[in-house]
Design a protein around this motif. Sequence first.
Motif, PDB file in Angstrom:
ATOM      1  N   MET A 274     -27.631   9.080   9.756  1.00 36.84           N
ATOM      2  CA  MET A 274     -28.294  10.005   8.847  1.00 36.84           C
ATOM      3  C   MET A 274     -27.252  10.778   8.063  1.00 36.84           C
ATOM      4  O   MET A 274     -26.150  10.986   8.522  1.00 36.84           O
ATOM      5  CB  MET A 274     -29.191  10.953   9.623  1.00 36.84           C
ATOM      6  CG  MET A 274     -30.443  10.294  10.167  1.00 36.84           C
ATOM      7  SD  MET A 274     -31.570  11.446  10.941  1.00 36.84           S
ATOM      8  CE  MET A 274     -30.847  11.541  12.556  1.00 36.84           C
ATOM      9  N   GLY A 275     -27.646  11.222   6.897  1.00 31.30           N
ATOM     10  CA  GLY A 275     -26.718  11.974   6.078  1.00 31.30           C
ATOM     11  C   GLY A 275     -27.337  12.274   4.732  1.00 31.30           C
ATOM     12  O   GLY A 275     -28.508  12.018   4.510  1.00 31.30           O
TER      13      GLY A 275
ATOM     14  N   GLU B  49     -35.030   7.396   7.798  1.00 27.77           N
ATOM     15  CA  GLU B  49     -35.396   6.037   7.384  1.00 27.77           C
ATOM     16  C   GLU B  49     -34.342   5.413   6.469  1.00 27.77           C
ATOM     17  O   GLU B  49     -34.511   4.288   6.018  1.00 27.77           O
ATOM     18  CB  GLU B  49     -36.728   6.053   6.626  1.00 27.77           C
ATOM     19  CG  GLU B  49     -37.908   6.515   7.440  1.00 27.77           C
ATOM     20  CD  GLU B  49     -39.166   6.557   6.605  1.00 27.77           C
ATOM     21  OE1 GLU B  49     -40.072   5.757   6.888  1.00 27.77           O
ATOM     22  OE2 GLU B  49     -39.234   7.394   5.672  1.00 27.77           O
ATOM     23  N   VAL B  50     -33.268   6.152   6.197  1.00 25.85           N
ATOM     24  CA  VAL B  50     -32.233   5.707   5.249  1.00 25.85           C
ATOM     25  C   VAL B  50     -30.860   5.874   5.898  1.00 25.85           C
ATOM     26  O   VAL B  50     -30.601   6.866   6.568  1.00 25.85           O
ATOM     27  CB  VAL B  50     -32.298   6.547   3.951  1.00 25.85           C
ATOM     28  CG1 VAL B  50     -31.196   6.172   2.987  1.00 25.85           C
ATOM     29  CG2 VAL B  50     -33.655   6.398   3.286  1.00 25.85           C
ATOM     30  N   ARG B  51     -29.991   4.880   5.692  1.00 25.23           N
ATOM     31  CA  ARG B  51     -28.593   5.004   6.132  1.00 25.23           C
ATOM     32  C   ARG B  51     -27.704   4.316   5.101  1.00 25.23           C
ATOM     33  O   ARG B  51     -28.153   3.454   4.338  1.00 25.23           O
ATOM     34  CB  ARG B  51     -28.374   4.402   7.523  1.00 25.23           C
ATOM     35  CG  ARG B  51     -28.387   2.886   7.550  1.00 25.23           C
ATOM     36  CD  ARG B  51     -28.095   2.372   8.943  1.00 25.23           C
ATOM     37  NE  ARG B  51     -28.013   0.910   8.947  1.00 25.23           N
ATOM     38  CZ  ARG B  51     -27.918   0.184  10.039  1.00 25.23           C
ATOM     39  NH1 ARG B  51     -27.928   0.768  11.215  1.00 25.23           N
ATOM     40  NH2 ARG B  51     -27.827  -1.134   9.947  1.00 25.23           N
ATOM     41  N   ARG B  52     -26.430   4.714   5.081  1.00 24.80           N
ATOM     42  CA  ARG B  52     -25.475   4.112   4.146  1.00 24.80           C
ATOM     43  C   ARG B  52     -25.373   2.621   4.426  1.00 24.80           C
ATOM     44  O   ARG B  52     -25.387   2.196   5.579  1.00 24.80           O
ATOM     45  CB  ARG B  52     -24.109   4.765   4.280  1.00 24.80           C
ATOM     46  CG  ARG B  52     -23.140   4.283   3.210  1.00 24.80           C
ATOM     47  CD  ARG B  52     -21.943   5.170   3.030  1.00 24.80           C
ATOM     48  NE  ARG B  52     -22.246   6.568   2.738  1.00 24.80           N
ATOM     49  CZ  ARG B  52     -22.569   7.048   1.546  1.00 24.80           C
ATOM     50  NH1 ARG B  52     -22.675   6.232   0.520  1.00 24.80           N
ATOM     51  NH2 ARG B  52     -22.795   8.327   1.378  1.00 24.80           N
ATOM     52  N   ALA B  53     -25.286   1.815   3.374  1.00 21.56           N
ATOM     53  CA  ALA B  53     -25.188   0.362   3.520  1.00 21.56           C
ATOM     54  C   ALA B  53     -23.944   0.015   4.331  1.00 21.56           C
ATOM     55  O   ALA B  53     -22.867   0.555   4.090  1.00 21.56           O
ATOM     56  CB  ALA B  53     -25.141  -0.306   2.154  1.00 21.56           C
ATOM     57  N   ARG B  54     -24.090  -0.887   5.282  1.00 19.47           N
ATOM     58  CA  ARG B  54     -22.997  -1.269   6.164  1.00 19.47           C
ATOM     59  C   ARG B  54     -22.045  -2.258   5.510  1.00 19.47           C
ATOM     60  O   ARG B  54     -20.863  -2.172   5.634  1.00 19.47           O
ATOM     61  CB  ARG B  54     -23.546  -1.901   7.444  1.00 19.47           C
ATOM     62  CG  ARG B  54     -24.449  -0.998   8.216  1.00 19.47           C
ATOM     63  CD  ARG B  54     -23.647   0.074   8.883  1.00 19.47           C
ATOM     64  NE  ARG B  54     -24.535   0.847   9.738  1.00 19.47           N
ATOM     65  CZ  ARG B  54     -24.312   2.063  10.109  1.00 19.47           C
ATOM     66  NH1 ARG B  54     -23.240   2.692   9.711  1.00 19.47           N
ATOM     67  NH2 ARG B  54     -25.171   2.693  10.875  1.00 19.47           N
ATOM     68  N   ARG B  55     -22.584  -3.265   4.841  1.00 18.13           N
ATOM     69  CA  ARG B  55     -21.788  -4.283   4.159  1.00 18.13           C
ATOM     70  C   ARG B  55     -22.713  -5.013   3.201  1.00 18.13           C
ATOM     71  O   ARG B  55     -23.912  -4.812   3.200  1.00 18.13           O
ATOM     72  CB  ARG B  55     -21.157  -5.250   5.142  1.00 18.13           C
ATOM     73  CG  ARG B  55     -22.165  -5.985   6.007  1.00 18.13           C
ATOM     74  CD  ARG B  55     -21.451  -6.841   7.052  1.00 18.13           C
ATOM     75  NE  ARG B  55     -22.369  -7.693   7.734  1.00 18.13           N
ATOM     76  CZ  ARG B  55     -23.083  -7.342   8.789  1.00 18.13           C
ATOM     77  NH1 ARG B  55     -23.012  -6.136   9.277  1.00 18.13           N
ATOM     78  NH2 ARG B  55     -23.901  -8.200   9.375  1.00 18.13           N
ATOM     79  N   ASP B  56     -22.173  -5.918   2.422  1.00 16.57           N
ATOM     80  CA  ASP B  56     -23.001  -6.582   1.402  1.00 16.57           C
ATOM     81  C   ASP B  56     -23.887  -7.684   1.952  1.00 16.57           C
ATOM     82  O   ASP B  56     -24.800  -8.132   1.285  1.00 16.57           O
ATOM     83  CB  ASP B  56     -22.155  -7.097   0.250  1.00 16.57           C
ATOM     84  CG  ASP B  56     -21.239  -8.237   0.626  1.00 16.57           C
ATOM     85  OD1 ASP B  56     -21.390  -8.827   1.709  1.00 16.57           O
ATOM     86  OD2 ASP B  56     -20.375  -8.551  -0.197  1.00 16.57           O
ATOM     87  N   ASP B  57     -23.645  -8.180   3.170  1.00 15.19           N
ATOM     88  CA  ASP B  57     -24.455  -9.232   3.767  1.00 15.19           C
ATOM     89  C   ASP B  57     -24.587 -10.471   2.872  1.00 15.19           C
ATOM     90  O   ASP B  57     -25.548 -11.220   2.960  1.00 15.19           O
ATOM     91  CB  ASP B  57     -25.850  -8.743   4.157  1.00 15.19           C
ATOM     92  CG  ASP B  57     -25.817  -7.847   5.385  1.00 15.19           C
ATOM     93  OD1 ASP B  57     -24.936  -8.058   6.243  1.00 15.19           O
ATOM     94  OD2 ASP B  57     -26.664  -6.957   5.491  1.00 15.19           O
ATOM     95  N   GLY B  58     -23.629 -10.659   1.959  1.00 16.96           N
ATOM     96  CA  GLY B  58     -23.633 -11.838   1.100  1.00 16.96           C
ATOM     97  C   GLY B  58     -24.646 -11.815  -0.015  1.00 16.96           C
ATOM     98  O   GLY B  58     -24.906 -12.831  -0.645  1.00 16.96           O
ATOM     99  N   MET B  59     -25.251 -10.659  -0.296  1.00 15.40           N
ATOM    100  CA  MET B  59     -26.244 -10.601  -1.363  1.00 15.40           C
ATOM    101  C   MET B  59     -25.545 -10.533  -2.713  1.00 15.40           C
ATOM    102  O   MET B  59     -24.634  -9.728  -2.908  1.00 15.40           O
ATOM    103  CB  MET B  59     -27.153  -9.384  -1.156  1.00 15.40           C
ATOM    104  CG  MET B  59     -28.044  -9.557   0.063  1.00 15.40           C
ATOM    105  SD  MET B  59     -29.213  -8.222   0.249  1.00 15.40           S
ATOM    106  CE  MET B  59     -28.121  -6.924   0.761  1.00 15.40           C
TER     107      MET B  59
END
Length: 67
Positions: free
Chosen positions: A1-2, A54-64
């Motif tokens: 959270m943040g 319900e929201v968190r900073r994106a962890r990585r791009d996951d190849g998108m």
Amino acid sequence: MGSYGEGAKVEVRTGFDRAWAPGFEVVDECPVEGYLLRRLSDGRTLPRRFASDEVRRARRDDGMWWF
């Protein structure tokens, strides 16, 4: 959270299985009403606001491709 400012890449907690879904960015942040988000894949703003848990900073791009 943040606290995430406009344009921050985030993940959203899904309503079905409570998993984290990547591919969103913050459009607007309100301490009382929550976050208004845009889906990166098509640029659509989601029709409701999301609470901070319900929201968190994106962890990585996951190849998108749209990251």
